[in-house]
Design an enzyme around this catalytic site. Sequence first.
Site, mmCIF file in Angstrom:
data_model
loop_
_atom_site.group_PDB
_atom_site.id
_atom_site.type_symbol
_atom_site.label_atom_id
_atom_site.label_comp_id
_atom_site.label_asym_id
_atom_site.label_seq_id
_atom_site.Cartn_x
_atom_site.Cartn_y
_atom_site.Cartn_z
ATOM 1 N N HIS A 195 43.341 41.873 41.200
ATOM 2 C CA HIS A 195 43.961 42.659 40.431
ATOM 3 C C HIS A 195 43.562 43.876 40.427
ATOM 4 O O HIS A 195 44.461 44.925 40.135
ATOM 5 C CB HIS A 195 43.917 41.925 39.086
ATOM 6 C CG HIS A 195 44.500 40.796 38.880
ATOM 7 N ND1 HIS A 195 44.378 39.647 38.860
ATOM 8 C CD2 HIS A 195 46.009 40.832 38.354
ATOM 9 C CE1 HIS A 195 45.241 38.693 38.754
ATOM 10 N NE2 HIS A 195 46.381 39.333 38.387
ATOM 11 N N GLY A 196 42.480 44.259 40.919
ATOM 12 C CA GLY A 196 41.993 45.746 40.954
ATOM 13 C C GLY A 196 40.450 46.000 41.318
ATOM 14 O O GLY A 196 39.728 45.122 41.248
#
Lengths: 469, 348
Positions: A319-320
């Site tokens: 996600h990041g």
Amino acid sequence: MLFTSPAFLFYFLPLMLCGHWLLPAHWRNAWVLAASLLFYIVGEAVYVWVLLASIALNYFFGMALQRHPGRGVLAVGVGLNLFMLATFKYADFLVANINVPLSALGLTSLPLPHMHLPIGISFFVFQGISYLVDVYRRDVSATRSPVDFAMYKALYPQLIAGPIVRYRDVVGQIKHRHGDWEQMGRGARRFIIGLGKKMIIANTLARPADTIFALPAGQWTAPVAWLGIVCYALQIYFDFSGYSDMAIGLGRMLGFTFLENFNYPYIAQSVGEFWRRWHISLSTWFRDYLYIPLGGGRVSPGRVYFNLSLVFLLCGLWHGASWAFLIWGGFHGLLMVIERLGWGRVLQRLPRVLRHVYLILAILVSWVFFRADTLSAALDYLGAMAGLGGLSPNLVGFYLNPMVKLALAAGIIGATPIVPLVNSALDRPLWQAGFGVGILRLGALSAIFAMCIMLSAAQTYNPFIYFRF
Amino acid sequence: MLWTPLLFGWLAPRRALFENRSLTAFPSLPTNLPGVLRYPGKFANWLSDTFPFRGGLIQLHTQLSGSLLRTSPNADVVIGKEGWLFYAGEYALAGWSGLHPFDQQELYAWRDALVARQKALAAQGIRYLVYIAPDKQRIYPEYLPDGYRPGTPTRLEQLQAVLPTDFPLLDGGPDLLAAKSMRRLYLRTDSHWNEMGAFVGYETVITAMQKWFGQIHPISMGIFREAMTTVPSGDLSVMINRLEQIQEPSWFNDKSIRFKRPKVIDPKVPVDIVNDRADLETALIFHDSFGVGLMPFIAHHFRHAVFIHHKDVDMARVQAMRPQVVIHEIIERRLNRPLEKELAEPVK
């Protein structure tokens, strides 16, 4: 290009659909490919080469695996995909973390590469990996047609925000698609619902969420902190599921049927169930391409817990590129393990409402890590939620204008299956008002679409105001 | 609905919006490969500014948001009571509610920057005065929607607490609050004060300067008479695309004093006002958009007053002019911005 922009709604989409269905069938894939590349170029310009490189990489490795289904070939293909993702998405994070011990030792830090992050890279890299593994496993045959494959990879409805579409799920549709007005209508309906979720609910709730999370720690009182995280939880759900709805609707208008990506996750009664309802294409990807190859649930309990933890840590990292996302993923992994260790059995014995309360609390806490700027800010925020926050006057009303209140109400209702239940109830013969119900539905969809068009136009209004200087 | 702009857009009247900017021009054709790849993005930007029915859709959105939902279509503008509009951007309302205080580091940085300016000017025998023009909500909070409350500490309060007691920081708020019962001081649909608000600000500045220049006295407000006039709505109306003609009080002086006013206001060009019959010699005033209203009144007291639309004290200009006094006018919400964006001039 965004689905919500006037350029997409009034120019790209109608021209694209018209061309698609007017062209002879054997030209349609080329048309969709050209349109999808144009769609990507509008946002990424010269970085379209990254997408083209991903297409070429997976096409040729797919062909190689079809002829020589060896683990070595698979490993190289998957490795190159991951290398591409690591280079563009994680290089800065890796270098920044290498610099920490270097600085501590008094050594010269490495320069940050400041890589540009091409939009959608996390999605199309995972899509490529799923293709190679499915070809290797003989779940699907590699395609020889570069146009068909490129179209599949670049297909604009799912290119930048998913769902992660597997080749085996759409292979038949790539070769043969049919279109009729009913399908177009269903696609349009789904697209409008997604557009409404994104523009009316998600965008409205983004403002108070962003404002509250940007406050200094001492300003977070309990009511404000709870308001902020509830707004954020609804924002992220309606933003993401709205995009998925739009993608599914756009795909249907082209004759594709994508699998569902969200199934009312906030009504789940455990974290395990939540992940069967949230971002389904990602959770099933991790299940099929990482968790099961690691042994899945067939190994020793200790190994299962390790596998679960690893999968969720990597899910967080997907996600990041930051420790906050790793912690978020790790938190979910921890809860999954705890539920397997016995908490799940305890949950089953609790009243249903308490199971729902547990899930909502767990998810809201996890979103704090996902949204807060730093780990320290996340911990302060959680402290505020627990009543340990600042003594500022309660200013919840500051963040609640009529539109936010409406979006909150619509969001809480829309996060449950109430609307589809009412919708299907209206079709029962008891009502004997089929035509009237149809008009009502058409009116509601038209009103949602009209409002979204106005919001899309309003986003382009950007006056120059003298007083800002 | 999707096909309407493409098929019927050429029939649509172009509804002009007052955006005060040049709309994106049609992109010129590319001449190289990178240009070809960037062209679709530029074309999409041009479409965003020029698609048919844009003006009508934006105005419809404004009307529905405001009338049905009582919500501003622009998150930086709050629709208050009785048609009053307030600027919420740059933490203006959050700061007034005490929700955006300085952290220690930035507070002391602001203090040190202002004190450094005072010392640098004092070394040259120049007086320095900082006037903080209040945001509208501090003077007219009663017109904000319910749910908005003032809070403490505001950034101005924090700054006042750490500056030396003799530092010449003037808060325009108390005098404006005292005067509002007599005259309307801010524009209803604009973020700025009106001429009377500027006049009260001027009174505060001149009264403060009496400790240095005993011979000056503020002009009497009694020379002005009020009349309601029809004027275009203000900058906040533009932000929500609600352009209309509204009634606002205007003031006309009885001509007993002739004020020198600049013919053209251009932020890039200093305004130079010469006044042969003035009490004092020279003043250099650094100001933002609120300072425009102060010009004719402050200039009345100086033989030569130069108004420079600039956030910070420009020491090069000070050196060139060597004024008796430097007045630094700052709208309160600018304290919410990072220091390096506001006080960026190097000062020794």
